[in-house]
Design a protein around this motif. Structure first.
Motif, short mmCIF file in Angstrom:
data_model
loop_
_atom_site.label_atom_id
_atom_site.label_comp_id
_atom_site.label_asym_id
_atom_site.label_seq_id
_atom_site.Cartn_x
_atom_site.Cartn_y
_atom_site.Cartn_z
N GLU A 160 -3.03 6.47 4.19
CA GLU A 160 -1.68 5.47 4.67
C GLU A 160 -0.80 6.48 5.29
O GLU A 160 -0.70 6.90 3.99
N LYS A 197 -0.47 -3.22 3.64
CA LYS A 197 -1.46 -3.46 4.18
C LYS A 197 -2.62 -3.57 2.81
O LYS A 197 -2.87 -2.01 2.51
N GLY A 198 -3.57 -3.74 1.78
CA GLY A 198 -3.75 -3.66 1.30
C GLY A 198 -3.54 -3.17 -0.50
O GLY A 198 -4.14 -2.51 -1.05
N ARG A 199 -2.19 -3.47 -0.52
CA ARG A 199 -1.30 -3.19 -1.65
C ARG A 199 -0.96 -4.32 -1.70
O ARG A 199 1.10 -4.01 -2.02
N PRO A 221 0.92 -9.52 1.60
CA PRO A 221 -1.10 -8.99 2.12
C PRO A 221 -2.22 -9.28 1.39
O PRO A 221 -3.30 -10.07 2.05
N LEU A 222 -1.92 -10.30 0.27
CA LEU A 222 -2.80 -11.33 0.39
C LEU A 222 -2.64 -12.50 -0.35
O LEU A 222 -1.20 -12.62 -0.68
N SER A 249 -3.23 0.38 15.13
CA SER A 249 -3.73 0.79 14.28
C SER A 249 -4.44 2.65 14.44
O SER A 249 -5.19 3.00 14.36
N ALA A 260 -2.88 2.45 8.37
CA ALA A 260 -4.07 2.91 7.28
C ALA A 260 -5.51 4.22 8.50
O ALA A 260 -5.74 2.95 9.35
#
Length: 1434
Positions: free
Chosen positions: A333, A276-278, A195-196, A22, A327
């Motif tokens: 990103e 992540k997040g997509r 990621p979900l 990160s 990110a």
């Protein structure tokens, strides 16, 4: 420590070999290290490496949990798992629970202490970081290719196998298999979890929305899983339904100007990444290196978007292996990708455009050099068969690197920029090729038609030498010179590279009339002005030749091992004394610097022999591979070594300034930045090029003992690697090492060719079979166990086994039904007795082939032809040969056996039956066959049967069977045969290269090259070898060489204090009397100093009987020994002999004194001058005697040995008078010259100086108080004083010393002022400051600046005054007599202080005190002197 660098290429064919945390720190597995790179949206920077694995890194993963994201894990094919602290770059712990190479590793995104790894055998291992506990599972007997931990449930792990199976296991239930996902039919390259959590996002797009019939033991909500396979499809799986919900087929994109043909099998590595997040977007790789963003919610064919469409050339041009995303805190990103094209690219996930590209290197950095014309243009010669040109000064892109590969088929080992033509770059390769690239053109390079037989190590541009001309008048022209491993230097014409290059050895031989064999050349360096060239040789000698005739000026015989690198000092330095410096590095880890200015500017009539260096730079523990002079400093050198470090030296001071240790292996090249005086560039074995600053290094000297540690570790690693590689190669069948994976196992495998399509295809095949499934292993085991009973077959069964039939077709016809066999009898009778043949019946052909055996000869031949065809189809060519023999076709049988390579002694023995020509051809063919079978002796014997003696000798010689070849020639040819000498010479070269020096010497002697025999024996450079070589040269009449070798041997013995053998060696040679005298003086001097206890007693090996300090005067003792032992005295031989000895001794070099020279060496150098003094004494030359005595004393004094200097003066002048040096002949020395008188005065002053200090140390005694009387007033009855203090109070010398001190102080002040001024200019105006702010300043600022004008005027006045003072003092020094500076006195101010101090405890006259005070007031102006003299002057 480090600025910019180009890292090693990321490893290929690994599912997860890179990861980013990160904080934007990227870790990439490259060879056997992990490269750490700080990434951002605009740039990147290599921050370090994690070094420790013995084999290739196969997996890497960061811990993505807060507070622990600096910890990472790496896996290797050596079976180890290592945990690292990426901030400190240190190893935390290691475990080796795997027994086979690890293929995948992942740190759980949910559980911060869980690390999961899998190996090629199929074992899944769990490691708990906080406790160190491990547990292993074996879910499937298959080879694991990849694995991925779920980001939602810590216990769920997806494992991908080589055969296309995907297994979901629950690690909390001892590795229980939850699902087996079948759908791919080839290797699983990558796995990525959504990621979900849950499966609602893609429910409308699933291929089958109905419930499946399969089992589901996972979570109720489940999660999507993406997989990429070699079958060119991406599948999306539902873990709740255990079924694929979506299949994505890779698009066929246009690349390289043509569309991809779906029918042609493409190389593919399909990596998938779920950012992540997509949850609805998936990134995958494609065929030719393109990256594709899939929109999983879209319908139709066009569901993907291509990365890098904003501009041309953004995509990779080879397949991509790994992707990872991060990110950043600024909201951007980024996606990082690594590829086979050796580039790391960063992408913006929002715009799908490339942010930056980091080039990497796929081989050892063999050469690097900056262009002398294009500022900041750095060329790199890389072991991956490419040349990289880096514009290091580019402002838009700090990694502006271009690759050149056309015309290069092997490692690039040498580079050289043209001195004046911009963009012209010459290169040399591992296979002996030499070419020239125009880096500003897209054209392929020009290749020289003359190839070297071995690796090209050095290229240099220089003035042409014959047979090439120097070009038109006034126009400077250059030739290209190349030196390669076979020891030959070729001169190439850059304007006509297609013409044949010339060997400069012919010109050297012709110009210098050399008859003996030249030593193989290993390096060359042209002086920048092109007047001379230095050539390094394999025997450690450096020869300096004058252009263009290449006349030999001098030979530097300092090194005793192969010369690796030579460098002349640049000529843009203000000091001309440095222009003649030549630095040389060899395999003995010491750098020698020689000052050849006098030789270059005043060429001698005959070649000089240089045996003493100007400076010696010691510290490296490995051989020197490269060096470069700083273009910004005078006398500053940087060297690269096999000890893995680069060292910066101050050559004039012989001091180490800075040591760089940032590489993970030995260094091969180094160069200084042409724009920044503080920056150096290095490259080496670790596949990296690194830029570093000299002033920021932690160490100043190379490490000690590192070479041996590296060698031991390399041996240990090599043995383990061989053990691990054996089963892998055996189980893999045809599997070979993967590209980039084999790079760490040894030097030979470090260089791979990226751009060779054949190698790339081979890599894909090797990758596909390198991980073998246990099923295949089981099959092999079964077949092996089944074959075991056959190892001991039953002898009874073996006897019953029938041999193969020579006529299988006709034999098989006899096993038909009875009716057909009976019909054959009727048919045969009809053929043999009937007038008309049976319809359709042709004996020996078709269905009646077997009847050919019973019919006529023609039928038999037809049957044999059919049998031959059958044997050919079955591959039984030996049976065909025998059939042709039986049928009488002997020539055909021999021809077939020749084509098949199956000739044997039997066939050759019957070959004469076919005629002489056929037998000759058969023997020649058999010789070729035996050579392919490596039976060279047998082949040569068969050539002798053809009376081809010379061909047999050539055959033996070409395969290095020199002993047999020589025996054959001596047995069959005359003794004066030329080929015999060639054989001896060739064998000697091979033996010399292999280190068998005595054998090589015998070969040279047999060939009549006694000079070379002596030289090769002396290469070992030990005492016994040098003594033998000297004796051999003397016997063979090589007197000059014999004397030089004997002198070297004697010097080594003298350095070891072995005096008796040293004298014996010199006694065995004629013409070395003066050197025997020198060693006699050196031995006696050491003995006397040891008796005085000023020199520690050595562990002397042997000493002569006359080396005893029995006389107080050393000159008297030396004179007696010379007369007794050597028959040298005033009455022997006359003055002519003495003068000749003195002149010979004056030719011996004596370098300038230095504090770094050991004491024993100082005594040897001092004894040279002492020997000259004794010879001058015997000649009656008092002036030369005094001057040589002064030099002998000055050597010990200037080397920092105060007590030795004082004792030597006492031994020379026992009575304290510098005018009398002998008690046997107490005659006052006469000085007709000013130099001699000044030298005598200097000696007398130092005698008094030492006596003065002796009085001070003993508490003070009476000192001589009156001035010395004139010579006319001295009477014999006056008592001789102990010493005269007035000699020390010389006002002339006080004035000279004061002027010299003042000059030094002014120089220091000027240097300080220049430094302060440069610093002030550097911070005078910051960027963004406005120059018109002056009038609007505040009062406070005006107040602060009110002092600036005064300060500036004061600075200017000080600078002017200092300059005028400098001129004044320099003028005073110039007007003073030269003898004052040439023969100095002790410090007068110091002597004044000591005398005044003694006045408090000893009687010192007022006049003497007043004179001392007067001199102190006038010349004691220094702060320390003023402080010390305050109590005497007030």
């Amino acid at each position: 420590m480090r600025e910019r660098s180009l890292p090693a290429s990321p490893n290929w064919y690994s599912s997860r070999c890179s990861d980013v945390n990160s904080n934007g720190l990227l870790g990439v597995g490259a060879k056997n290290v992990v490269c750490l790179i700080d990434v951002s949206a605009s740039s990147c920077r290599v921050s370090g490496e994690l070094v420790g694995h013995r084999d290739l890194v196969s997996g890497f993963s960061f811990c993505q949990h807060a507070g622990q994201n600096h910890i990472c894990v790496s896996a290797s094919t050596d079976g180890s798992i290592r945990f690292w602290d990426s901030e400190k770059k240190t190893l935390i712990r290691e475990h080796a629970a795997h027994q086979t190479p690890v293929s995948a590793v992942h740190w759980s995104p949910v559980e911060k202490n869980l690390v999961v790894s899998g190996d090629e055998k199929g074992v899944v291992l769990l490691y708990w970081f906080h406790t160190g506990d491990t547990s292993s599972f074996f879910p499937e007997p298959r080879s694991i290719f990849c694995l991925s931990c779920s980001p939602h449930a810590w216990s769920s792990v997806a494992v991908g196998y080589k055969d296309g199976m995907i297994v979901l296991i629950d690690v909390s239930k001892k590795g229980e298999v939850m699902h087996r996902l079948r759908g791919h039919d080839n290797e699983i390259h990558s796995l990525a979890w959504s990621p979900l959590s849950g499966e609602d996002a893609l429910c409308s797009r699933s291929e089958d929305s109905k419930a499946t019939n399969g089992e589901s033991t996972g979570e109720e909500n489940g999660c999507y899983l993406a997989s990429g396979s070699k079958d060119q499809t991406v599948k999306i799986w539902s873990t709740a339904k255990a079924k694929g919900v979506m299949t994505l087929k890779l698009p066929y994109l246009k690349r390289r100007g043509s569309a991809v043909d779906p029918g042609v099998k493409e190389r593919i590595w399909l990596n998938v990444h779920w950012p992540k997040g997509r949850p609805t977007q998936l990134v995958s790789t494609c065929f030719g290196g393109e990256l594709v963003m899939w929109d999983l919610t879209k319908a139709g064919k066009q569901r993907w978007s291509l990365f890098g469409t904003s501009s041309e050339g953004q995509n990779h041009n080879r397949i991509v292996f790994n992707m990872s995303s991060v990110a950043l805190q600024d909201g951007k990103e980024l996606l990082i990708s690594t590829s086979m094209d050796r580039e790391i690219k960063c992408w913006d996930l929002n715009s799908l455009s490339c942010c930056w590209t980091l080039p990497t290197l796929g081989g050892v950095i063999q050469a690097l050099t900056f262009s002398p014309v294009g500022l900041g243009c750095l060329a790199l010669g890389v072991g991956d068969n490419t040349i990289r040109v880096w514009n290091t000064l580019s402002t838009q892109n700090q990694y502006d690197v271009r690759s050149f590969w056309q015309g290069i088929k092997s490692k690039v080992t040498a580079l050289a920029w043209h001195p004046v033509k911009e963009g012209s770059l010459s290169f040399g390769t591992d296979d002996g090729k030499v070419g020239v690239y125009d880096v500003f053109s897209s054209k392929p390079p020009q290749i020289s038609s003359s190839y070297h037989r071995k690796t090209v190590y050095t290229l240099a541009w220089g003035p042409p030498v014959p047979p090439l001309s120097s070009g038109a008048a006034g126009k400077q022209s250059f030739s290209l010179y190349s030196c390669a491993g076979e020891g030959v230097i070729l001169q190439h014409d850059p304007s006509r590279l297609s013409a044949e290059a010339s060997d400069i050895d012919k010109l050297i031989r012709d110009t210098n009339s050399i008859k003996h064999k030249l030593s193989p050349h290993t390096d060359l360096s042209w002086k920048p002005d092109g007047k001379v060239v230095a050539i390094g040789n394999e025997d450690g000698c450096v020869d300096v030749y004058q252009a263009p005739s290449l006349k030999l000026l001098c030979s530097v015989q300092q090194h005793h091992k192969i010369i690796n690198t030579l460098r002349w000092h640049h000529q843009h330095d203000a000091s001309p004394e440095l222009h003649g410096l030549l630095a040389s590095g060899s395999s003995n880890a010491v750098v020698f610097v020689h000052n050849l200015r006098a030789v270059v500017e005043h060429p001698p009539d005959s070649p000089l022999l240089v045996t003493e260096p100007f400076r010696r730079l010691c510290g490296h523990t490995g051989k020197i591979t490269s060096m470069a002079w700083s273009p910004h400093h005078g006398g500053r050198l940087v060297t690269a070594s096999y000890d893995g470090t680069a060292q910066v030296w101050d050559v004039l001071e012989e001091t180490a300034l800075s040591n760089y240790r940032g590489h993970a292996g030995y260094l091969l090249c180094v160069d200084w930045s042409p724009v920044d005086p503080d920056v150096v560039w290095t490259g080496g074995r670790d596949f990296t090029v690194q830029e570093w600053k000299v002033s920021q290094q932690e160490f100043s000297k190379p490490p000690k003992g590192k070479k041996m540690t590296m060698l031991q570790e390399k041996k240990k690693t090599g043995s383990k690697q061989k053990t691990k590689n054996r089963p892998a190669s055996g189980s893999g069948g045809a599997a070979g090492p993967k590209m980039n994976r084999e790079a760490a196992t040894g030097d030979k495998l470090l260089m791979e060719a990226e751009l060779s399509e054949e190698e790339e295809d081979g890599d894909e095949v090797r990758s596909s079979v390198s991980l073998e499934s246990p099923a295949g292993t089981e099959t092999q085991r079964k077949s092996f166990s089944a074959a075991k009973p056959k190892e001991k077959p039953d002898l009874h069964l073996q006897k019953k086994k029938k041999p193969r039939s020579m006529l299988p077709l006709s034999t098989s016809m006899d096993h038909r039904p009875k009716d057909e066999l009976l019909q054959d009898c009727i048919t045969l009778a009809t053929v043999t007795h009937g007038s008309a043949p049976h319809a359709g019946c042709v004996p020996g052909r078709g269905d009646h082939i077997h009847l050919g055996l019973f019919a006529d000869r023609q039928a038999l031949h037809r049957m044999l032809e059919a049998e031959e065809e059958a044997h050919v189809e079955a591959g039984h060519y030996d049976s065909v040969v025998y059939l042709r023999l039986w049928s009488g076709d002997l020539e055909g049988a021999l021809q077939l056996a020749t084509e098949r390579g199956e000739l044997n002694d039997h066939l050759l023995s019957i070959a004469p039956m076919a005629g002489f020509s056929v037998w000759t051809l058969a023997v020649e063919a058999f010789v070729k066959q035996l050579c392919l079978q490596e039976q060279y002796l047998k082949a040569a014997s068969h050539l002798l049967s053809l009376n081809k003696l010379y061909e047999a000798v050539d055959l033996l010689r070409s395969h290095r069977l020199y002993r047999e070849a020589i025996a054959l020639v001596k047995a069959r040819l005359p003794a004066d045969e030329l080929v015999l000498k060639e054989l001896y010479t060739s064998w000697a070269a091979v033996l010399e290269k292999d280190g068998h020096l005595s054998g090589a010497a015998k070969c040279y002697l047999a060939a009549g090259s006694s000079f070379d025999a002596a030289k090769v024996i002396s290469r070992k450079n030990d005492v016994s070898s040098l003594r033998t070589a000297a004796g051999l040269a003397r016997i063979c009449g090589e007197d000059a060489l014999a004397q030089a070798l004997a002198l070297r041997c004697a010097k080594d013995l003298a350095a070891a204090q072995d005096w008796v053998p040293a004298q014996d060696v010199l006694r065995s040679q004629d013409g070395l009397l003066v050197h025997r005298l020198h060693l006699c003086v050196a031995e006696l001097l050491g003995a006397m100093l040891e008796a005085s206890e000023v020199v520690p007693p050595p562990s002397a090996v042997s000493a002569n009987r006359w080396a005893s300090p029995s006389f107080p005067s050393i000159l008297d003792r030396v004179g007696d020994i010379w007369e007794e032992e050597f028959a040298v005295s005033q009455n022997s031989g006359g003055p002519g002999v003495m003068a000749a000895l003195l002149q010979e001794l004056k030719s011996v070099e004596s370098p300038a004194p230095s504090s770094s020279v050991p004491l024993r060496q100082v005594l040897l150098y001092s004894s040279v001058h002492l020997t000259r003094a004794v010879l001058s004494w015997l000649l009656g030359d008092d002036g030369e005697l005094v001057k040589e005595l002064w030099r002998a004393v000055a050597w010990t004094r200037d080397s920092g040995h105060f007590r030795v200097s004082a004792e030597l003066l006492r031994l020379l002048f026992c009575d304290g008078d510098a005018g009398v040096c002998s008690r046997k002949h107490p005659v006052k020395l006469r000085h007709a010259e000013d130099d001699a008188a000044a030298a005598a005065g200097s000696l007398q002053a130092f005698l008094c100086y030492h006596r003065l200090y002796e009085r001070w140390w003993r508490g003070g005694q009476e000192v001589r108080n009156e001035r010395p009387l004139p010579a006319s007033d001295q009477t014999g009855g006056m008592e001789e004083p102990d010493f005269d203090a007035w000699v020390l109070l010389s006002e002339r010398h006080a004035a000279c010393q004061a002027a010299q001190r003042a000059v030094r102080e002014i120089q220091e002040r000027l240097g300080t002022m220049v430094l302060q001024h440069s610093r002030a200019q550097g911070v005078q105006l910051q960027p963004g400051d406005q120059e018109d702010d002056g009038p609007s300043r505040s009062p406070s600022s005006d107040g602060n600046s009110s002092e600036s004008p005064d300060q500036r005027s004061e600075d200017q006045e000080t600078l002017l005054s200092l300059s005028s003072k400098m001129s004044k003092y320099q003028e005073e020094l110039a007007n003073m007599p030269a003898t004052l500076k040439m023969f100095p006195h002790p410090d007068v101010v110091e002597c004044c202080l000591v005398l005044l101090h003694l006045a408090s405890s000893s009687p010192v006259s007022d006049s003497l005190q007043q004179e001392a005070k007067s001199l102190l007031r006038r010349y004691g102006t220094g702060p320390s002197v003023l402080k010390a003299s305050r109590r005497f002057l007030t």
